[in-house]
Design a protein around this motif. Structure first.
Motif, short mmCIF file in Angstrom:
data_model
loop_
_atom_site.label_atom_id
_atom_site.label_comp_id
_atom_site.label_asym_id
_atom_site.label_seq_id
_atom_site.Cartn_x
_atom_site.Cartn_y
_atom_site.Cartn_z
N VAL A 83 0.86 -1.19 0.00
CA VAL A 83 0.00 0.00 0.00
C VAL A 83 0.90 1.24 0.00
N GLU A 84 0.68 2.08 -1.00
CA GLU A 84 1.44 3.33 -1.11
C GLU A 84 0.61 4.48 -0.58
N LEU A 85 1.27 5.45 -0.01
CA LEU A 85 0.62 6.59 0.63
C LEU A 85 0.98 7.88 -0.09
N PHE A 86 -0.03 8.66 -0.41
CA PHE A 86 0.18 9.93 -1.10
C PHE A 86 -0.54 11.04 -0.37
N LEU A 87 0.14 12.15 -0.18
CA LEU A 87 -0.47 13.30 0.47
C LEU A 87 -1.51 13.93 -0.43
N THR A 88 -2.59 14.40 0.17
CA THR A 88 -3.58 15.20 -0.54
C THR A 88 -3.15 16.67 -0.43
N ASN A 89 -3.85 17.54 -1.10
CA ASN A 89 -3.57 18.97 -0.96
C ASN A 89 -3.73 19.42 0.49
N LYS A 90 -4.73 18.86 1.16
CA LYS A 90 -4.94 19.18 2.58
C LYS A 90 -3.75 18.74 3.42
N GLY A 91 -3.18 17.57 3.11
CA GLY A 91 -2.00 17.08 3.82
C GLY A 91 -0.78 17.94 3.57
N LEU A 92 -0.65 18.43 2.33
CA LEU A 92 0.46 19.33 2.00
C LEU A 92 0.29 20.68 2.69
N ASP A 93 -0.95 21.17 2.74
CA ASP A 93 -1.20 22.45 3.41
C ASP A 93 -0.90 22.35 4.91
N LEU A 94 -1.18 21.21 5.50
CA LEU A 94 -0.92 21.02 6.91
C LEU A 94 0.57 21.12 7.22
N ARG A 95 1.38 20.68 6.29
CA ARG A 95 2.84 20.78 6.44
C ARG A 95 3.26 22.23 6.66
N GLU A 96 2.66 23.13 5.92
CA GLU A 96 3.00 24.55 6.07
C GLU A 96 2.66 25.04 7.48
N ARG A 97 1.52 24.61 7.99
CA ARG A 97 1.10 25.02 9.33
C ARG A 97 1.99 24.38 10.40
N ALA A 98 2.52 23.20 10.13
CA ALA A 98 3.34 22.47 11.11
C ALA A 98 4.75 23.02 11.21
N LYS A 99 5.17 23.82 10.27
CA LYS A 99 6.55 24.32 10.26
C LYS A 99 6.92 25.11 11.51
N ALA A 100 5.94 25.67 12.20
CA ALA A 100 6.22 26.46 13.41
C ALA A 100 6.47 25.60 14.64
N ILE A 101 6.10 24.34 14.58
CA ILE A 101 6.19 23.49 15.77
C ILE A 101 7.62 23.33 16.29
N PRO A 102 8.61 23.02 15.45
CA PRO A 102 9.97 22.86 15.99
C PRO A 102 10.47 24.08 16.76
N THR A 103 10.13 25.27 16.31
CA THR A 103 10.55 26.48 17.02
C THR A 103 9.89 26.54 18.40
N CYS A 104 8.63 26.15 18.48
CA CYS A 104 7.94 26.12 19.77
C CYS A 104 8.59 25.12 20.73
N ILE A 105 8.97 23.97 20.20
CA ILE A 105 9.61 22.94 21.04
C ILE A 105 10.98 23.42 21.49
N LEU A 106 11.73 24.05 20.60
CA LEU A 106 13.03 24.60 20.95
C LEU A 106 12.89 25.61 22.09
N SER A 107 11.91 26.47 22.00
CA SER A 107 11.68 27.46 23.05
C SER A 107 11.33 26.79 24.38
N ALA A 108 10.44 25.81 24.33
CA ALA A 108 10.02 25.12 25.56
C ALA A 108 11.18 24.37 26.21
N SER A 109 12.12 23.90 25.42
CA SER A 109 13.24 23.11 25.95
C SER A 109 14.24 23.96 26.73
N GLU A 110 14.27 25.24 26.44
CA GLU A 110 15.24 26.14 27.06
C GLU A 110 16.68 25.67 26.82
N GLN A 111 16.88 25.04 25.69
CA GLN A 111 18.20 24.55 25.29
C GLN A 111 18.57 25.23 23.97
#
Length: 149
Positions: A98-126
């Motif tokens: 079974v192969e998996l392909f992103l929909t446009n909605k899945g691709l759009d979600l990627r753009e929204r998720a880009k901010a998460i690593p910065t939030c985690i970095l801030s929370a880590s205080e590292q």
């Protein structure tokens, strides 16, 4: 009942496994509100990251990357499909795959998720360097533990 002197080898706070477990629990709690804004659970987020790295991967590849078995990742992927984030298609070469392909909605979600690593970095205080060194050490530990299985 007789009390025994503490055994240093069995003190909870002396255990690497507990440090990893408790840190993982807290990391997931930090992620939770960020992922709720995206409508994802933490395991779904991990699966989506695999798809964001390369569209058209197989269920087996996702399970391998997440260090889990295909049977446990399939229900998660079905939920992502029901949410309209991906499509699951039988391979034309091998219908068992079974192969998996992103929909446009899945691709759009990627753009929204880009901010998460910065939030985690801030929370880590590292610093990025500190977290990178820790991640590298954990990767070495994970590889050693995989060899031990």
């Amino acid at each position: 009942m007789a009390t025994q002197a503490p055994c240093a080898e069995l003190l909870l706070d002396n255990q690497l496994c507990f440090a990893l477990y408790s840190t993982s629990l807290l990391m997931t709690k930090v992620y939770k509100p960020l992922l709720q804004e995206l409508g994802l659970t933490y395991p779904q987020y991990l699966a989506m990251m695999v798809l964001w790295e390369g569209d058209g991967v197989t269920v087996g590849e996702v399970s391998s990357r997440l260090l889990t078995d295909p049977g446990s990742v399939t229900p998660l992927l079905k939920r992502l499909e029901a949410e309209g984030l991906l499509t699951r298609t039988r391979s034309s070469v091998d219908e068992r795959v079974v192969e998996l392909f992103l929909t446009n909605k899945g691709l759009d979600l990627r753009e929204r998720a880009k901010a998460i690593p910065t939030c985690i970095l801030s929370a880590s205080e590292q610093s990025i360097a500190e977290l990178s060194a820790l991640k590298n050490e954990l990767n070495v530990l994970r590889a050693s533990l995989q060899k031990a299985l």
